[in-house]
Each structure stands twice: as structure tokens, then as C-alpha cells.
Write a protein that holds these residues in place. Structure first.
Motif, mmCIF file in Angstrom:
data_model
loop_
_atom_site.group_PDB
_atom_site.id
_atom_site.type_symbol
_atom_site.label_atom_id
_atom_site.label_comp_id
_atom_site.label_asym_id
_atom_site.label_seq_id
_atom_site.Cartn_x
_atom_site.Cartn_y
_atom_site.Cartn_z
ATOM 1 N N VAL A 82 0.799 -1.143 0.094
ATOM 2 C CA VAL A 82 0.036 -0.088 0.115
ATOM 3 C C VAL A 82 0.844 1.299 -0.114
ATOM 4 O O VAL A 82 2.088 1.301 0.328
ATOM 5 N N ALA A 83 0.277 2.380 -0.370
ATOM 6 C CA ALA A 83 0.921 3.716 -0.405
ATOM 7 C C ALA A 83 1.295 4.108 1.158
ATOM 8 O O ALA A 83 0.607 3.732 2.108
ATOM 9 N N PRO A 84 2.163 4.720 1.435
ATOM 10 C CA PRO A 84 2.775 5.239 2.884
ATOM 11 C C PRO A 84 1.804 5.699 3.363
ATOM 12 O O PRO A 84 1.501 5.423 4.569
ATOM 13 N N GLU A 85 0.892 6.442 2.762
ATOM 14 C CA GLU A 85 -0.198 7.132 3.678
ATOM 15 C C GLU A 85 -1.425 6.250 3.951
ATOM 16 O O GLU A 85 -2.285 6.753 5.082
ATOM 17 N N ASP A 86 -1.399 4.848 3.521
ATOM 18 C CA ASP A 86 -2.277 3.693 4.000
ATOM 19 C C ASP A 86 -1.876 2.913 4.737
ATOM 20 O O ASP A 86 -2.379 1.810 4.964
ATOM 21 N N VAL A 87 -0.574 2.932 5.330
ATOM 22 C CA VAL A 87 -0.012 2.154 6.183
ATOM 23 C C VAL A 87 -0.796 1.885 7.402
ATOM 24 O O VAL A 87 -0.883 0.574 7.899
ATOM 25 N N ALA A 88 -1.467 2.859 7.789
ATOM 26 C CA ALA A 88 -2.238 2.612 9.208
ATOM 27 C C ALA A 88 -3.383 1.539 8.683
ATOM 28 O O ALA A 88 -3.703 0.793 9.841
ATOM 29 N N THR A 89 -3.853 1.726 7.708
ATOM 30 C CA THR A 89 -4.981 0.820 7.217
ATOM 31 C C THR A 89 -4.354 -0.731 7.390
ATOM 32 O O THR A 89 -5.129 -1.576 7.929
ATOM 33 N N GLY A 90 -3.153 -1.006 6.897
ATOM 34 C CA GLY A 90 -2.567 -2.149 7.058
ATOM 35 C C GLY A 90 -2.388 -2.729 8.546
ATOM 36 O O GLY A 90 -2.324 -3.782 8.868
ATOM 37 N N ARG A 91 -1.731 -1.567 9.450
ATOM 38 C CA ARG A 91 -1.440 -1.930 10.583
ATOM 39 C C ARG A 91 -2.696 -2.399 11.392
ATOM 40 O O ARG A 91 -2.549 -3.189 12.551
ATOM 41 N N ARG A 92 -4.138 -1.988 11.173
ATOM 42 C CA ARG A 92 -5.102 -2.668 11.803
ATOM 43 C C ARG A 92 -5.150 -4.165 11.960
ATOM 44 O O ARG A 92 -5.767 -4.440 12.693
ATOM 45 N N HIS A 93 -4.633 -4.713 10.705
ATOM 46 C CA HIS A 93 -4.690 -6.364 10.728
ATOM 47 C C HIS A 93 -3.551 -6.596 11.842
ATOM 48 O O HIS A 93 -3.804 -7.611 12.457
ATOM 49 N N SER A 94 -2.461 -6.139 12.071
ATOM 50 C CA SER A 94 -1.507 -6.764 12.966
ATOM 51 C C SER A 94 -2.269 -6.360 14.452
ATOM 52 O O SER A 94 -2.122 -6.996 15.441
ATOM 53 N N ASP A 95 -2.946 -5.450 14.614
ATOM 54 C CA ASP A 95 -3.604 -4.896 15.888
ATOM 55 C C ASP A 95 -4.794 -5.827 16.082
ATOM 56 O O ASP A 95 -5.131 -6.322 17.205
ATOM 57 N N LEU A 96 -5.384 -6.359 15.156
ATOM 58 C CA LEU A 96 -6.646 -7.623 15.107
ATOM 59 C C LEU A 96 -5.920 -8.985 15.794
ATOM 60 O O LEU A 96 -6.448 -9.365 16.417
ATOM 61 N N ALA A 97 -4.599 -9.134 15.077
ATOM 62 C CA ALA A 97 -4.009 -10.277 15.627
ATOM 63 C C ALA A 97 -3.421 -10.300 16.980
ATOM 64 O O ALA A 97 -3.617 -11.343 17.712
ATOM 65 N N ARG A 98 -2.998 -9.110 17.280
ATOM 66 C CA ARG A 98 -2.397 -8.876 18.881
ATOM 67 C C ARG A 98 -3.771 -9.069 19.569
ATOM 68 O O ARG A 98 -3.768 -9.478 20.846
ATOM 69 N N ALA A 99 -4.985 -8.698 19.266
ATOM 70 C CA ALA A 99 -6.275 -8.698 20.276
ATOM 71 C C ALA A 99 -6.602 -10.217 20.177
ATOM 72 O O ALA A 99 -6.836 -10.550 21.446
ATOM 73 N N VAL A 100 -6.171 -10.968 19.162
ATOM 74 C CA VAL A 100 -6.362 -12.356 19.284
ATOM 75 C C VAL A 100 -5.603 -12.854 20.375
ATOM 76 O O VAL A 100 -5.749 -13.689 21.445
ATOM 77 N N LEU A 101 -4.092 -12.472 20.181
ATOM 78 C CA LEU A 101 -3.104 -13.113 21.259
ATOM 79 C C LEU A 101 -3.359 -12.525 22.758
ATOM 80 O O LEU A 101 -2.615 -13.090 23.621
ATOM 81 N N ARG A 102 -4.356 -11.620 22.903
ATOM 82 C CA ARG A 102 -4.554 -11.349 24.483
ATOM 83 C C ARG A 102 -5.122 -12.619 25.275
ATOM 84 O O ARG A 102 -5.020 -12.644 26.283
ATOM 85 N N GLY A 103 -5.646 -13.294 24.384
ATOM 86 C CA GLY A 103 -6.160 -14.849 24.929
ATOM 87 C C GLY A 103 -5.147 -15.736 25.157
ATOM 88 O O GLY A 103 -5.555 -17.033 25.798
ATOM 89 N N TYR A 104 -3.807 -15.370 24.703
ATOM 90 C CA TYR A 104 -2.671 -16.332 25.040
ATOM 91 C C TYR A 104 -1.618 -15.804 25.771
ATOM 92 O O TYR A 104 -1.717 -14.306 25.924
ATOM 93 N N ASP A 105 -1.079 -16.455 26.432
ATOM 94 C CA ASP A 105 0.074 -16.103 27.432
ATOM 95 C C ASP A 105 1.576 -15.937 26.725
ATOM 96 O O ASP A 105 2.264 -16.512 27.090
ATOM 97 N N LEU A 106 1.296 -14.939 25.892
ATOM 98 C CA LEU A 106 2.689 -14.533 25.140
ATOM 99 C C LEU A 106 3.426 -13.462 25.667
ATOM 100 O O LEU A 106 2.717 -12.366 25.856
ATOM 101 N N PRO A 107 4.726 -13.301 25.975
ATOM 102 C CA PRO A 107 5.468 -12.074 26.129
ATOM 103 C C PRO A 107 5.101 -11.038 25.077
ATOM 104 O O PRO A 107 5.289 -11.487 23.745
ATOM 105 N N GLU A 108 5.262 -9.782 25.419
ATOM 106 C CA GLU A 108 5.130 -8.729 24.144
ATOM 107 C C GLU A 108 6.276 -8.856 23.000
ATOM 108 O O GLU A 108 5.919 -8.722 22.164
ATOM 109 N N ALA A 109 7.528 -9.127 23.643
ATOM 110 C CA ALA A 109 8.636 -9.561 22.592
ATOM 111 C C ALA A 109 8.367 -10.599 21.575
ATOM 112 O O ALA A 109 8.887 -10.425 20.434
ATOM 113 N N GLU A 110 7.293 -11.532 22.096
ATOM 114 C CA GLU A 110 7.212 -12.527 20.986
ATOM 115 C C GLU A 110 5.962 -12.385 19.988
ATOM 116 O O GLU A 110 5.707 -12.984 19.146
ATOM 117 N N GLN A 111 5.185 -11.340 20.475
ATOM 118 C CA GLN A 111 4.190 -11.112 19.894
ATOM 119 C C GLN A 111 4.263 -10.640 18.198
ATOM 120 O O GLN A 111 3.505 -11.438 17.385
#
Length: 188
Positions: free
Chosen positions: A107-136
Motif C-alpha cells: 500500500v501507499a505510505p499514507e495507507d500503512v495505518a490501514t494495514g496496521r489495523r490487521h496486526s492490531d486485530l491479530a494482537r487482540a487475538v493474542l490477548r487470549g494467550y500467554d505470550l510475552p510482548e517481545a514474542e507477539q
């Protein structure tokens, strides 16, 4: 002068729909222009070029998929959240194959935040697991590899030639991913 009714948003939607019909990789400026009833040169009154239109379609598809993923995740945790997010990706790939392919594009640099939403969604899933932040970040990449790899192989017909059906294998893949996240290895 721009033709009445033609906007950048309309071109993006028309391009996304067309991509679902013919494939994102086969999308051309002339196909999009024909779809909206204008000459190719008229497109460029609304977008900076065909690469810009493709990037806008990618950003549109990423936002649409992130919205679906967020809705699927609402109120879920653990394996249920994992299955909901993975299912949203898989369903989107099956129902909107051209748009799904567009999400795999840079995506264009101005749309990187849109792509970042996907990693935020994945991190939301990871809240249900006991993973250290450095491993996320590693777990996010692993989840994405499973979700997108499965969806792309399924779209290509890679699972349609043998039993059991793909849905059964998908559930087994989610079980394995859930088990891997629960037993995530300690950092080296």
C-alpha cells in the motif's frame, strides 16, 4: 472536465468489483474505464495513474477486511477469537477473491495505518494467550502465514482434489495454531 457521477471512490469500488470478477492481477485501466463508461484518459481526472488506482483498491480492500475482522472478533477470546479472525479472512478470500488479492499488495505510505489495523486485530487475538510482548510480532507473522497461506492455497484449488473436505482441514489447522500459540516456545 470530469464526467458527472465519476469520482475516485466510484472508480475504486468499480475496480474492486471488477477485480473480483477477473482477478486483481488482470485488472487494467481500460477495463475500469469501460466499467464506469468513460475513456481511459478520464480516469486520470480522479486518480494520479493506474498504480494509484491499484493502491487505492488495495487500501479499500484492507479497510473492508479489517472491518469484517473486527466485527468477527467482537466479544471473543482464545481459540474462538482465533477462529473468528481466521474465518473472516478465509471467507473474504472466497467471496471477494480479487479484493483479497489486492490486500496482498503493497500500500501507499499514507495507507500503512490501514494495514496496521490487521496486526492490531491479530494482537487482540493474542490477548487470549500467554505470550510475552517481545514474542507477539513473531506470533502475528505466524498467524498471518497460516491464515493467508491456507486461503491462497484454497483459492488456487489446492485442496479440492482429495478428502476430507477443506473445511475439516481448516478446523484442524486452527486447532494446531491454537496449540502452537498456547505452547509458544521461550525466546532463544
Amino acid at each position: 472536465m470530469a464526467r458527472a457521477g465519476v469520482t475516485a471512490e466510484r472508480l475504486v469500488r468499480a475496480g474492486a468489483e471488477l477485480a473480483d470478477e477477473i482477478g486483481f492481477d488482470r485488472l487494467t485501466a481500460s477495463e475500469v474505464a469501460r466499467r464506469v463508461g468513460v475513456k481511459v484518459a478520464s480516469l486520470y481526472s480522479h486518480v494520479a495513474g493506474f498504480d494509484d488506482l491499484r493502491a487505492r483498491i488495495s487500501a479499500f480492500a484492507l479497510a473492508e477486511l479489517a472491518d469484517l475482522g473486527a466485527a468477527a472478533l467482537a466479544g471473543r477470546s482464545g481459540r474462538d477469537a482465533l477462529a473468528a479472525l481466521g474465518g473472516a479472512y478465509r471467507d473474504y478470500a472466497r467471496h471477494c477473491p480479487g479484493r483479497y488479492a489486492a490486500t496482498r499488495s503493497r500500500v501507499a505510505p499514507e495507507d500503512v495505518a490501514t494495514g496496521r489495523r490487521h496486526s492490531d486485530l491479530a494482537r487482540a487475538v493474542l490477548r487470549g494467550y500467554d505470550l510475552p510482548e517481545a514474542e507477539q510480532v513473531h506470533a502475528v507473522r505466524f498467524m498471518g502465514s497460516v491464515f493467508h497461506g491456507y486461503a491462497e492455497l484454497e483459492l488456487a484449488g489446492g485442496f479440492g482434489h482429495s478428502e476430507p473436505d477443506s473445511g475439516t482441514s481448516w478446523q484442524r489447522a486452527l486447532d494446531a495454531l491454537d496449540a502452537a500459540l498456547r505452547a509458544w516456545p521461550a525466546p532463544r
